[in-house]
Design a protein around this motif. Sequence first.
Motif, PDB file in Angstrom:
ATOM      1  N   UNK A 236      -8.416  25.180  -3.317  1.00  0.00           N
ATOM      2  CA  UNK A 236      -8.174  26.272  -4.257  1.00  0.00           C
ATOM      3  C   UNK A 236      -8.643  27.594  -3.670  1.00  0.00           C
ATOM      4  N   UNK A 237      -9.870  27.528  -3.128  1.00  0.00           N
ATOM      5  CA  UNK A 237     -10.409  28.774  -2.575  1.00  0.00           C
ATOM      6  C   UNK A 237      -9.633  29.224  -1.339  1.00  0.00           C
ATOM      7  N   UNK A 238      -9.133  28.220  -0.596  1.00  0.00           N
ATOM      8  CA  UNK A 238      -8.261  28.550   0.544  1.00  0.00           C
ATOM      9  C   UNK A 238      -7.018  29.275   0.041  1.00  0.00           C
ATOM     10  N   UNK A 239      -6.448  28.703  -0.980  1.00  0.00           N
ATOM     11  CA  UNK A 239      -5.229  29.300  -1.560  1.00  0.00           C
ATOM     12  C   UNK A 239      -5.522  30.695  -2.097  1.00  0.00           C
TER      13      UNK A 239
ATOM     14  N   UNK B 221     -12.646  35.904   9.749  1.00  0.00           N
ATOM     15  CA  UNK B 221     -11.549  36.222  10.675  1.00  0.00           C
ATOM     16  C   UNK B 221     -11.455  35.192  11.790  1.00  0.00           C
ATOM     17  N   UNK B 222     -12.608  34.736  12.231  1.00  0.00           N
ATOM     18  CA  UNK B 222     -12.612  33.754  13.325  1.00  0.00           C
ATOM     19  C   UNK B 222     -11.972  32.452  12.883  1.00  0.00           C
ATOM     20  N   UNK B 223     -12.328  31.965  11.722  1.00  0.00           N
ATOM     21  CA  UNK B 223     -11.762  30.671  11.302  1.00  0.00           C
ATOM     22  C   UNK B 223     -10.306  30.828  10.880  1.00  0.00           C
ATOM     23  N   UNK B 224     -10.033  32.026  10.337  1.00  0.00           N
ATOM     24  CA  UNK B 224      -8.635  32.266   9.957  1.00  0.00           C
ATOM     25  C   UNK B 224      -7.764  32.336  11.219  1.00  0.00           C
ATOM     26  N   UNK B 225      -8.228  33.060  12.229  1.00  0.00           N
ATOM     27  CA  UNK B 225      -7.457  33.172  13.474  1.00  0.00           C
ATOM     28  C   UNK B 225      -7.268  31.796  14.109  1.00  0.00           C
ATOM     29  N   UNK B 226      -8.327  31.041  13.998  1.00  0.00           N
ATOM     30  CA  UNK B 226      -8.283  29.692  14.534  1.00  0.00           C
ATOM     31  C   UNK B 226      -7.188  28.888  13.836  1.00  0.00           C
TER      32      UNK B 226
ATOM     33  N   UNK C 145      -9.588  23.353   4.541  1.00  0.00           N
ATOM     34  CA  UNK C 145     -10.811  23.006   3.782  1.00  0.00           C
ATOM     35  C   UNK C 145     -11.984  23.848   4.259  1.00  0.00           C
ATOM     36  N   UNK C 146     -12.006  24.032   5.591  1.00  0.00           N
ATOM     37  CA  UNK C 146     -13.114  24.822   6.155  1.00  0.00           C
ATOM     38  C   UNK C 146     -13.039  26.261   5.645  1.00  0.00           C
ATOM     39  N   UNK C 147     -11.838  26.782   5.617  1.00  0.00           N
ATOM     40  CA  UNK C 147     -11.656  28.154   5.122  1.00  0.00           C
ATOM     41  C   UNK C 147     -12.041  28.227   3.650  1.00  0.00           C
ATOM     42  N   UNK C 148     -11.508  27.240   2.883  1.00  0.00           N
ATOM     43  CA  UNK C 148     -11.813  27.229   1.434  1.00  0.00           C
ATOM     44  C   UNK C 148     -13.310  27.112   1.188  1.00  0.00           C
TER      45      UNK C 148
END
Lengths: 457, 938
Positions: free
Chosen positions: A296-299, A329-334, A370-373
């Motif tokens: 959810x939080x990812x979304x 930004x790092x995990x998103x870019x990843x 999941x990591x992003x969320x």
Amino acid sequence: MFLRIVVLNLFITQLFAISNIEDAYSKRSKSVNWYRSFINQMIAEKKYYTAVYWFKDYIGKGRPFSKELDTSLARVILAIGASQFEYLPSRYLENSNSATVQYIYAKKLMKRNRYKEALDQVNRIGPRHMLMPFIYHMKGVLYSAQKQYDRARINFEDCVRSSDVSKPREKLNKEYCIAGLARNTYGSRNLEKSESQYLDVPKSSRVWPQILYEEAWNSYYRGKYNRTLGKLVTYKAPVLDHMFGPKIEVLNAISYLKMCLYNDAQQISDQFWNRYQGDYRRLRSLLLSKRNDHYYFYKLIVDFEKSGTTSRSYLENLLKNITLDSRYQAIRDSFILGADELQVIKGFRSSKLARMLEKRLEDTLKDQQQIIGAFVRRVLHEHYQDLNEAFESMSYIKLEVLSQRKKQLYSFEDKREKRGDVKYLERNAKQYFWDFNGEFWADELGDYVFALKSECR
Amino acid sequence: MASDIEERREKIISIINEELNEVYRLSSHLNHRNPDHLLRMAELNLEKARLYRDKENKEYLELPTSKRRKLNKRSFFRESNKYFDQANTLCMKIVRNYPSYKSIGEVYYIIAYNAKEANKNKTAEKYFKRAISKSRPNSDVQLKSKISLAEIYYNTKRYSSAIPLYSQALSRHKDRWWTKDSFNLAWCYYRNNQHDRAIRKMQEVYTVSSDDKYVDMRDAVTRDIGQIYATSGKISEGINFYEKLGINFTDQLIDIANVLNREGRKADADKVLNYAEAYVKDTGKKAEIYLEQLVHDAQYNRYRDHLKNTRKLMAYFKAKKLSDKQVAALTFQVQKMGAVIQKKVVSNIYKNSKTRRIYKSYANEYFDFMQSLDPAKKSLYAFYQGETSFAAKDYSEAMKYYNEAFDRARKENNSAVMKNSMEGLLAGLGQRSLSSKEKESYYIPVYENYLSMDSKSDRAEMLYTKLFKAYYDKGDYDNAEKTLYRYHRDFPKNHKTKEAMIANLMEISKKKGDHVKIRDWVARIDAGDFVVSPQYKLKLQQLLTNIQIEEVQTKLEKGDKKEALIGYHKIVKDQYSTKKSKINAKYNLAALYYELGNVDKSYEWSLNAIEEMDAKDVEDFSDSFLSISSYLFGMQYFEKSASLSEKILEKLCNTRSKKKRIAFRNSLYLYVAENKLKEAQNVLKLGRSCKIRNSVVVDATFEIIEKFWEHNLYQVYEQSLENLSFSKKYWPKLLGPYSKLIALHEKHQNMNRVSELKSKRQQLFDWSIRNKKDIPVSSLNIMAMEEMKKLDPIVSNLESTKLSFPEDTFNQLMQRKLKLLEKLTDQAVRVQSLGAPEGIVQSFKVLINAYSNFVQEMKTFKPTGKSKEFMDSFNQAMAGVYVPLEQKVKNFQVEAKAAIVKNDILSNSNADVIYDMKDSNRFYSKYSGVVMHRGGKR
């Protein structure tokens, strides 16, 4: 939009990469060497995300790392970060002969505040390791956390020296280490020096907005409340309007309080309560209702980024703040990198291997979501906690203000109020003085200084 | 100013309300889970309650008393009570729900504070103690709790408990009330006798109070520090302190003393006055101090101190350094204290004479002072002194003061004081404890003074006699005589008193040997100048005789016996001589003649004197009379000696004198010696009637009966024996006389009487033996000889029985003889059992003879016509009989010898029974024994 463009550019080059991987796969056997060479081949073909599954499997089986494989893993870390591996159970990580795995395990331990064990892990890593700038950074942080400020300083300095600014990750690492030096000095309570070191963090750095807050505290502890207020007012600049936070408000209020400017302090307190009480409830309600629903939080963050909205609610401001966080930004870019790889793999669906890789990669990317969320949720939760504490602090500040007023009444004191006079300021070589007029100049950000006279007697 | 305070209070309350809202908001934001917020709300409610309470108190005190009295306090203080209750409720909630709460000490503090506000001091104390123990060391709440607890201790006068709390808390906690709390601490030090600390703290409070951040306690310090300076003796420091403030400290000292005095702290009040006294130099002020001390001393009954201070003031008075007002005050005090102490002396409280004596001296000193302060009434104060001393039983001193009072009163012409002092003097003279010497010194002046005031009353009459006696005792006979004349003038009809006075005066004349004067008195009485009783008149005559005796006595003492004899003879012959004088003279004549060796005269005057003397006198002079009697015996005037002793016995008959036994013996034995048996019998009779000891009388009786026997007065002899035999005690002794009597009757063949007497004697003897009485040896021997007579027929029978044959006859005879021997032996044993020496020896003699004769007979018996074998057999058989009998004879001899030796028996028959002594020499005197005459004549 952003993702689409990247995929088209990469498509042709990836075609050859897959065939090399397939070749390696075709030589498959039960030997470790084949497994290593297969993973190495994927890394050679820069299929970092694709390799994550195989690395996890390899680590999970507890097989020894060759030097080459360790280098491969380091490259994966450099490309997509260590978060994918940090979630591996400790038992898989703790006995590995791989320096990179040791680094991953140290990170995991550090997040759990097990600093000494983390240090033991990273101290096993040789000085020529590919991740050395990051390892120096980590060691600096760990030594500083253990109040071994000299060792911390040496590691931060090594980090600054060894970080290659041409590489974005290392550039950011370097900026963190510069800030780390200042933080370390601050930690050792050499406030004057740390104030100077904080100024070494360039304003262009993504770290700088956070550093500004720390600088404010540094000034506060040095009793330079006008400077604290000046630093904090920088956050009101449009470019930093996302950098809002309860802690900033609290520091703002207690700075006024310290200067016995009770009206200002009380005003901040009251405004804070009025402004954030509703948001607080809503955030609380969100966190309580969604709990560990990381997707959810990812979304939530993805949708926010997609929407590009400008009318900011409190939550949206928070999300904006998260999107500008270097860690995010790092995990998103990843994740984008992983998505790109997936697109490439999907292009070769006819291949059995490709279908298998696609399946594995999709799983890895789901993990990354999941990591992003989880990251988003954690940041929101931290914010919620900050808010909660800030309410308390604000109340205490107000109570302190009221108490001081009462004290004055009990002690028959006259009120005196005279504001803004430059003579109350002290300056050093790196600071400028500006009369605060509500305007913000990019070059002046962080250098504002208030000139309020303390009303304390 | 008041509105300013009100406005400020309102503002503060408004802020508190804001604070409450804020804390509530915060607490509810955290779902009221944080006890910190509850505590803070409680604190704010408490603060608010205090402010309202201040306001209500102020309003309450502004109300008129009448309205205040009717007011419902609970309702009036409802606003503050409401917030106190809210604070309490919140705190109790915390205590209940969060017992381990880190700030529980603060919670307890609030509960305690509320309790304190509600005047529940015990509860408050309990919770303050908890607050102290549960809060962080030196935290604000701990310090405040300490101060509050200290305040409770302070209010309940537990100063030593308050001190450590105050001092610990105030050294760290400096709020607006620091000055007030420190002021309390200073008082605690003071109450705990730490004066230096108290002063330092007070000074500190004074200094700090100048800062408007603190409650201004300067007025209180200025008011109270003086007291501390004063009571701790730091007057000069106090003066310095007050000088800096422009205040004259010495003026305050008396006020401080008065304050202390009102508080009942008399010791401190005294201290202050003493310090003031030491410090103040100005006489007027000093006098003021002394006067103030007098007031305090009087108030607390410190008589000695009062007196000391009075002395000091009296010195000022004498130096004319007191103002009129001060003199008046002093007079009042002296008069009052004199009266008070006198009352104490007079009361019965002080049984202890020492205490009373001390108070007496105090009171008298006060009356001395009064004589100086009020000289017009000196006699009155002297009289008071007399009264005080009298009450204290110091009569000597009382007399002095009364006398002084009387003299002064006479000068002052104050008849009342004169009269009262005279009463005192007379009463004083009547006291036993006043020494005779002192009394004597007062008698004459006092009586003369009285009689100068009053000479006709009954009392005057009595005092005349006393005055007479005083003069008389003093030896001032002229004045005594004059007193007699004055008395005769004022009381002409009181003859008895005058007679006594004359008697006394004549006694003097007698002592002086002034016979002329005595005869003159007698002549005046005879002439009717003084009327006396006839008895007295006779007495006067006797007096003249006595004078004569004394004259003779004087001559005798000088060794002029001849003149003495003449003088005594004159007295005996003088018709006016009293019986006593005559007896005296007669005795003295007997004595004188005895000394002169005139036996007849001495005997004659002795009898004369004894005749007229009563038993008591004879007893007193019995030694002398017995000496004369002995002297008469010595001079061989046995009969006169016996006669004199008899006379002495007669006079002493009914007394318990031991001398009467001597007189009895002397008289009786001399009469017996002189064969004056009739007289002796009379003396014996007299002895019995005079209850001379029975043993003495019986001894005398035995003595006399021998004389009866000698003089053939058998009838009297027999009668006397009969009389003596009434007492069994004399029975052993009577055996001899009875035997003599039996012999007499036997001689005259008067056998009936012999039989009676023998029977009687046997009775006496049996009883004496039975009761183991000592029987005279002669009597025993007589009785043994009587028993021996029973042996004679047996011996005769034995001797008459001769052995003869034929055999059977022989055997019968032998048997008969042996039986007789046995019978003889039994009887002999009976004789011996009497223990009479002669009886023992004689009985053995008879036995030995009887046995020996029998043995001899057997040995010599030779039956005729018998064969040799028969004879041999016969002899052998005989030997079997006589050998044991021979042995028996030997045994008798041994026994007899042993009895003789053992019992020291001297008997003519001793040699007859001891064969061994046959050859011993026996000595006999050729003369018979010499009988001594009892009187020693031959």
